[in-house]
Motif scaffolding. Structure first.
Motif, mmCIF file in Angstrom:
data_model
loop_
_atom_site.group_PDB
_atom_site.id
_atom_site.type_symbol
_atom_site.label_atom_id
_atom_site.label_comp_id
_atom_site.label_asym_id
_atom_site.label_seq_id
_atom_site.Cartn_x
_atom_site.Cartn_y
_atom_site.Cartn_z
ATOM 1 N N MET A 271 0.847 -1.186 0.000
ATOM 2 C CA MET A 271 0.000 0.000 0.000
ATOM 3 C C MET A 271 0.886 1.241 0.000
ATOM 4 O O MET A 271 1.810 1.342 0.786
ATOM 5 C CB MET A 271 -0.901 -0.055 1.246
ATOM 6 N N ASN A 272 0.579 2.163 -0.862
ATOM 7 C CA ASN A 272 1.371 3.386 -0.950
ATOM 8 C C ASN A 272 0.981 4.329 0.179
ATOM 9 O O ASN A 272 -0.190 4.505 0.481
ATOM 10 C CB ASN A 272 1.146 4.053 -2.311
ATOM 11 N N ALA A 273 1.956 4.956 0.801
ATOM 12 C CA ALA A 273 1.719 5.746 2.004
ATOM 13 C C ALA A 273 1.778 7.257 1.777
ATOM 14 O O ALA A 273 2.007 7.992 2.718
ATOM 15 C CB ALA A 273 2.716 5.336 3.080
ATOM 16 N N LEU A 274 1.596 7.728 0.560
ATOM 17 C CA LEU A 274 1.611 9.173 0.328
ATOM 18 C C LEU A 274 0.369 9.810 0.930
ATOM 19 O O LEU A 274 -0.741 9.309 0.763
ATOM 20 C CB LEU A 274 1.644 9.496 -1.167
ATOM 21 N N THR A 275 0.558 10.917 1.612
ATOM 22 C CA THR A 275 -0.584 11.678 2.107
ATOM 23 C C THR A 275 -1.200 12.455 0.943
ATOM 24 O O THR A 275 -0.588 12.605 -0.121
ATOM 25 C CB THR A 275 -0.147 12.671 3.203
ATOM 26 N N ALA A 276 -2.383 12.991 1.182
ATOM 27 C CA ALA A 276 -3.054 13.770 0.138
ATOM 28 C C ALA A 276 -2.204 14.971 -0.281
ATOM 29 O O ALA A 276 -2.063 15.247 -1.473
ATOM 30 C CB ALA A 276 -4.427 14.221 0.616
ATOM 31 N N ILE A 277 -1.603 15.663 0.682
ATOM 32 C CA ILE A 277 -0.801 16.841 0.332
ATOM 33 C C ILE A 277 0.466 16.432 -0.430
ATOM 34 O O ILE A 277 0.911 17.154 -1.329
ATOM 35 C CB ILE A 277 -0.491 17.716 1.568
ATOM 36 N N GLU A 278 1.021 15.278 -0.121
ATOM 37 C CA GLU A 278 2.176 14.792 -0.882
ATOM 38 C C GLU A 278 1.768 14.469 -2.317
ATOM 39 O O GLU A 278 2.531 14.724 -3.262
ATOM 40 C CB GLU A 278 2.786 13.562 -0.205
ATOM 41 N N TRP B 149 -11.541 20.503 -20.961
ATOM 42 C CA TRP B 149 -11.555 20.447 -19.500
ATOM 43 C C TRP B 149 -11.522 18.977 -19.120
ATOM 44 O O TRP B 149 -12.489 18.256 -19.315
ATOM 45 C CB TRP B 149 -12.790 21.119 -18.945
ATOM 46 N N VAL B 150 -10.391 18.522 -18.630
ATOM 47 C CA VAL B 150 -10.235 17.128 -18.233
ATOM 48 C C VAL B 150 -10.186 17.075 -16.707
ATOM 49 O O VAL B 150 -9.484 17.868 -16.074
ATOM 50 C CB VAL B 150 -8.946 16.501 -18.822
ATOM 51 N N VAL B 151 -10.952 16.158 -16.144
ATOM 52 C CA VAL B 151 -10.968 15.967 -14.693
ATOM 53 C C VAL B 151 -10.463 14.567 -14.382
ATOM 54 O O VAL B 151 -10.955 13.586 -14.943
ATOM 55 C CB VAL B 151 -12.393 16.145 -14.117
ATOM 56 N N LEU B 152 -9.471 14.484 -13.507
ATOM 57 C CA LEU B 152 -8.966 13.207 -13.014
ATOM 58 C C LEU B 152 -9.294 13.130 -11.528
ATOM 59 O O LEU B 152 -8.868 13.999 -10.764
ATOM 60 C CB LEU B 152 -7.445 13.092 -13.204
ATOM 61 N N ASP B 153 -10.029 12.120 -11.143
ATOM 62 C CA ASP B 153 -10.481 11.981 -9.759
ATOM 63 C C ASP B 153 -9.635 10.928 -9.052
ATOM 64 O O ASP B 153 -9.733 9.739 -9.355
ATOM 65 C CB ASP B 153 -11.959 11.590 -9.753
ATOM 66 N N TYR B 154 -8.809 11.391 -8.117
ATOM 67 C CA TYR B 154 -7.979 10.502 -7.305
ATOM 68 C C TYR B 154 -8.464 10.484 -5.857
ATOM 69 O O TYR B 154 -7.683 10.434 -4.924
ATOM 70 C CB TYR B 154 -6.512 10.940 -7.365
ATOM 71 N N THR B 155 -9.760 10.531 -5.646
ATOM 72 C CA THR B 155 -10.437 10.527 -4.349
ATOM 73 C C THR B 155 -10.106 11.770 -3.532
ATOM 74 O O THR B 155 -10.911 12.693 -3.491
ATOM 75 C CB THR B 155 -10.151 9.248 -3.544
ATOM 76 N N GLU B 156 -8.927 11.823 -2.878
ATOM 77 C CA GLU B 156 -8.608 12.996 -2.059
ATOM 78 C C GLU B 156 -8.254 14.201 -2.909
ATOM 79 O O GLU B 156 -8.474 15.331 -2.497
ATOM 80 C CB GLU B 156 -7.404 12.752 -1.134
ATOM 81 N N ILE B 157 -7.652 13.956 -4.060
ATOM 82 C CA ILE B 157 -7.281 15.075 -4.931
ATOM 83 C C ILE B 157 -8.003 14.935 -6.275
ATOM 84 O O ILE B 157 -8.137 13.846 -6.815
ATOM 85 C CB ILE B 157 -5.753 15.198 -5.134
#
Length: 119
Positions: A1-8, A80-88
């Motif tokens: 599991m990748n541990a990057l935070t949303a801000i990272e 206008w392209v939207v990429l949804d990565y849940t938190e970002i």
């Protein structure tokens, strides 16, 4: 599991966009204003081709970090392209389309995130 935070993730995506010469890269924190996510990243391209290239760069970069978008909308038109990565949520605009929709104005209450981008 990748541990990057949303801000990272925000900083990683901003760097990916900067490397592909995206214009006016902005990140805002929306987590206290909506349940859509924690952050919006907004950037512009000078053509629909560049917008698609920016999208491809983010998708490839995030995949290499172990993240796949829940969905991608608007890729075909490249306006206008939207990429949804849940938190970002990444919004990639053709310049004139960005001006028209003015997301930064709509989300003016959202605090901006300080991005450290290299020229």
């Amino acid at each position: 599991m990748n541990a990057l935070t949303a801000i990272e993730k925000v900083h990683a995506v901003a760097s990916m966009l900067n490397n592909k010469k995206a214009k006016d890269i902005t990140a805002i924190e929306i987590k206290d204003l909506t349940t859509l996510g924690d952050y919006f990243i907004i950037a512009s391209g000078s053509s629909s081709t560049q917008v698609k290239a920016l999208c491809d760069a983010v998708e490839d970069g995030m995949t290499s970090l172990g993240f796949e978008p829940l969905r991608v909308e608007g890729y075909q038109s490249g306006m206008w392209v939207v990429l949804d990565y849940t938190e970002i949520i990444v919004h990639l605009f053709y310049e004139q389309t960005r001006e028209f929709y003015s997301l930064e104005r709509l989300w003016a209450d959202a605090p901006k995130v300080a991005l450290k981008l290299e020229d």
